[in-house]
Motif scaffolding. Structure first.
Motif, PDB file in Angstrom:
ATOM      1  N   GLY A  26     -10.440   3.275   5.826  1.00  0.00           N
ATOM      2  CA  GLY A  26     -10.424   3.197   7.270  1.00  0.00           C
ATOM      3  C   GLY A  26      -9.192   1.993   7.669  1.00  0.00           C
ATOM      4  O   GLY A  26      -9.033   1.640   8.617  1.00  0.00           O
ATOM      5  N   THR A  27      -8.769   1.537   6.609  1.00  0.00           N
ATOM      6  CA  THR A  27      -7.669   0.233   6.619  1.00  0.00           C
ATOM      7  C   THR A  27      -6.313   0.889   7.361  1.00  0.00           C
ATOM      8  O   THR A  27      -6.125   1.953   7.178  1.00  0.00           O
ATOM      9  CB  THR A  27      -7.326  -0.228   5.166  1.00  0.00           C
ATOM     10  OG1 THR A  27      -6.898   0.676   4.532  1.00  0.00           O
ATOM     11  CG2 THR A  27      -8.546  -1.082   4.517  1.00  0.00           C
ATOM     12  N   GLU A  28      -5.774  -0.135   7.953  1.00  0.00           N
ATOM     13  CA  GLU A  28      -4.316   0.333   8.695  1.00  0.00           C
ATOM     14  C   GLU A  28      -3.395   1.144   7.678  1.00  0.00           C
ATOM     15  O   GLU A  28      -2.974   2.138   7.995  1.00  0.00           O
ATOM     16  CB  GLU A  28      -3.742  -0.980   9.239  1.00  0.00           C
ATOM     17  CG  GLU A  28      -2.526  -0.425  10.192  1.00  0.00           C
ATOM     18  CD  GLU A  28      -2.801   0.728  11.066  1.00  0.00           C
ATOM     19  OE1 GLU A  28      -1.854   1.463  11.630  1.00  0.00           O
ATOM     20  OE2 GLU A  28      -3.919   0.268  11.768  1.00  0.00           O
ATOM     21  N   LYS A  29      -3.438   0.442   6.469  1.00  0.00           N
ATOM     22  CA  LYS A  29      -2.435   0.895   5.377  1.00  0.00           C
ATOM     23  C   LYS A  29      -2.780   2.444   5.100  1.00  0.00           C
ATOM     24  O   LYS A  29      -1.940   3.211   4.816  1.00  0.00           O
ATOM     25  CB  LYS A  29      -2.468  -0.067   4.063  1.00  0.00           C
ATOM     26  CG  LYS A  29      -1.670   0.460   2.798  1.00  0.00           C
ATOM     27  CD  LYS A  29      -1.753  -0.507   2.124  1.00  0.00           C
ATOM     28  CE  LYS A  29      -0.704  -0.262   0.566  1.00  0.00           C
ATOM     29  NZ  LYS A  29      -0.826  -1.090  -0.234  1.00  0.00           N
ATOM     30  N   ALA A  30      -4.410   2.586   4.901  1.00  0.00           N
ATOM     31  CA  ALA A  30      -4.694   3.903   4.149  1.00  0.00           C
ATOM     32  C   ALA A  30      -4.367   5.029   5.418  1.00  0.00           C
ATOM     33  O   ALA A  30      -4.011   5.981   5.072  1.00  0.00           O
ATOM     34  CB  ALA A  30      -6.083   3.807   3.979  1.00  0.00           C
ATOM     35  N   ARG A  31      -4.662   4.462   6.589  1.00  0.00           N
ATOM     36  CA  ARG A  31      -4.611   5.564   7.578  1.00  0.00           C
ATOM     37  C   ARG A  31      -2.931   6.017   7.839  1.00  0.00           C
ATOM     38  O   ARG A  31      -2.699   6.945   8.400  1.00  0.00           O
ATOM     39  CB  ARG A  31      -5.161   4.951   8.982  1.00  0.00           C
ATOM     40  CG  ARG A  31      -6.857   5.036   8.986  1.00  0.00           C
ATOM     41  CD  ARG A  31      -7.399   4.642  10.157  1.00  0.00           C
ATOM     42  NE  ARG A  31      -7.263   3.170  10.367  1.00  0.00           N
ATOM     43  CZ  ARG A  31      -6.831   2.693  11.430  1.00  0.00           C
ATOM     44  NH1 ARG A  31      -6.564   3.460  12.646  1.00  0.00           N
ATOM     45  NH2 ARG A  31      -6.723   1.464  11.572  1.00  0.00           N
ATOM     46  N   SER A  32      -2.211   5.014   7.787  1.00  0.00           N
ATOM     47  CA  SER A  32      -0.948   5.049   8.004  1.00  0.00           C
ATOM     48  C   SER A  32      -0.077   5.735   6.825  1.00  0.00           C
ATOM     49  O   SER A  32       1.022   6.303   7.259  1.00  0.00           O
ATOM     50  CB  SER A  32      -0.085   3.843   8.427  1.00  0.00           C
ATOM     51  OG  SER A  32      -0.010   2.986   7.002  1.00  0.00           O
ATOM     52  N   SER A  33      -0.814   6.161   5.994  1.00  0.00           N
ATOM     53  CA  SER A  33      -0.517   6.759   4.511  1.00  0.00           C
ATOM     54  C   SER A  33      -0.248   8.547   4.973  1.00  0.00           C
ATOM     55  O   SER A  33       0.406   9.002   4.431  1.00  0.00           O
ATOM     56  CB  SER A  33      -0.825   6.571   3.406  1.00  0.00           C
ATOM     57  OG  SER A  33      -2.286   7.271   3.456  1.00  0.00           O
ATOM     58  N   GLU A  91      -7.496  13.241  10.369  1.00  0.00           N
ATOM     59  CA  GLU A  91      -8.262  13.024  11.383  1.00  0.00           C
ATOM     60  C   GLU A  91      -9.658  12.580  10.893  1.00  0.00           C
ATOM     61  O   GLU A  91     -10.078  13.295   9.726  1.00  0.00           O
ATOM     62  CB  GLU A  91      -8.440  14.390  12.141  1.00  0.00           C
ATOM     63  CG  GLU A  91      -7.188  14.879  12.923  1.00  0.00           C
ATOM     64  CD  GLU A  91      -7.593  16.254  13.821  1.00  0.00           C
ATOM     65  OE1 GLU A  91      -8.857  16.486  13.979  1.00  0.00           O
ATOM     66  OE2 GLU A  91      -6.660  16.840  13.917  1.00  0.00           O
ATOM     67  N   VAL A  92     -10.354  11.765  11.312  1.00  0.00           N
ATOM     68  CA  VAL A  92     -11.338  11.151  10.837  1.00  0.00           C
ATOM     69  C   VAL A  92     -12.417  11.199  12.043  1.00  0.00           C
ATOM     70  O   VAL A  92     -12.250  10.784  13.102  1.00  0.00           O
ATOM     71  CB  VAL A  92     -11.433   9.452  10.416  1.00  0.00           C
ATOM     72  CG1 VAL A  92     -12.536   9.053   9.929  1.00  0.00           C
ATOM     73  CG2 VAL A  92     -10.203   9.416   9.519  1.00  0.00           C
TER      74      VAL A  92
END
Length: 91
Positions: A22-29, A34-35
């Motif tokens: 759920g980190t910004e880095k993981a989501r931006s990859s 969709e979560v």
């Protein structure tokens, strides 16, 4: 990525896994990821259900796995599906 959990029985490994993905880095990859979360009140065990773009699913039961095991399974499946990672292994 779909996950469901019983609010008052959230296992530490499940929380750790969700914190990492759920980190910004993981989501931006992967902006197309969709979560969806489902908070239940039926005392069920936490489950992460991931459906990849090709339709393949990875279902992990958080009560039976450590966060390291969940992250390892998820990373291995993602790496196997990433064409750039496959090209890097061939060189």
């Amino acid at each position: 990525m779909y996950y469901h959990f019983y609010l008052f029985n959230l296992h530490i490994s499940f929380r750790e896994f969700l914190a990492v993905v759920g980190t910004e880095k993981a989501r931006s990859s992967n902006l197309s990821c969709e979560v969806t979360s489902d908070v239940r009140h039926d005392k069920s065990d936490p489950i992460v259900d991931i459906t990849f773009a090709d339709g393949e699913r990875l279902v992990m039961k958080g009560a039976n796995l450590t966060s390291k095991e969940m992250l390892s399974a998820f990373t291995a499946r993602c790496t196997a599906k990433d064409p750039q990672a496959q090209d890097g292994k061939k060189k």
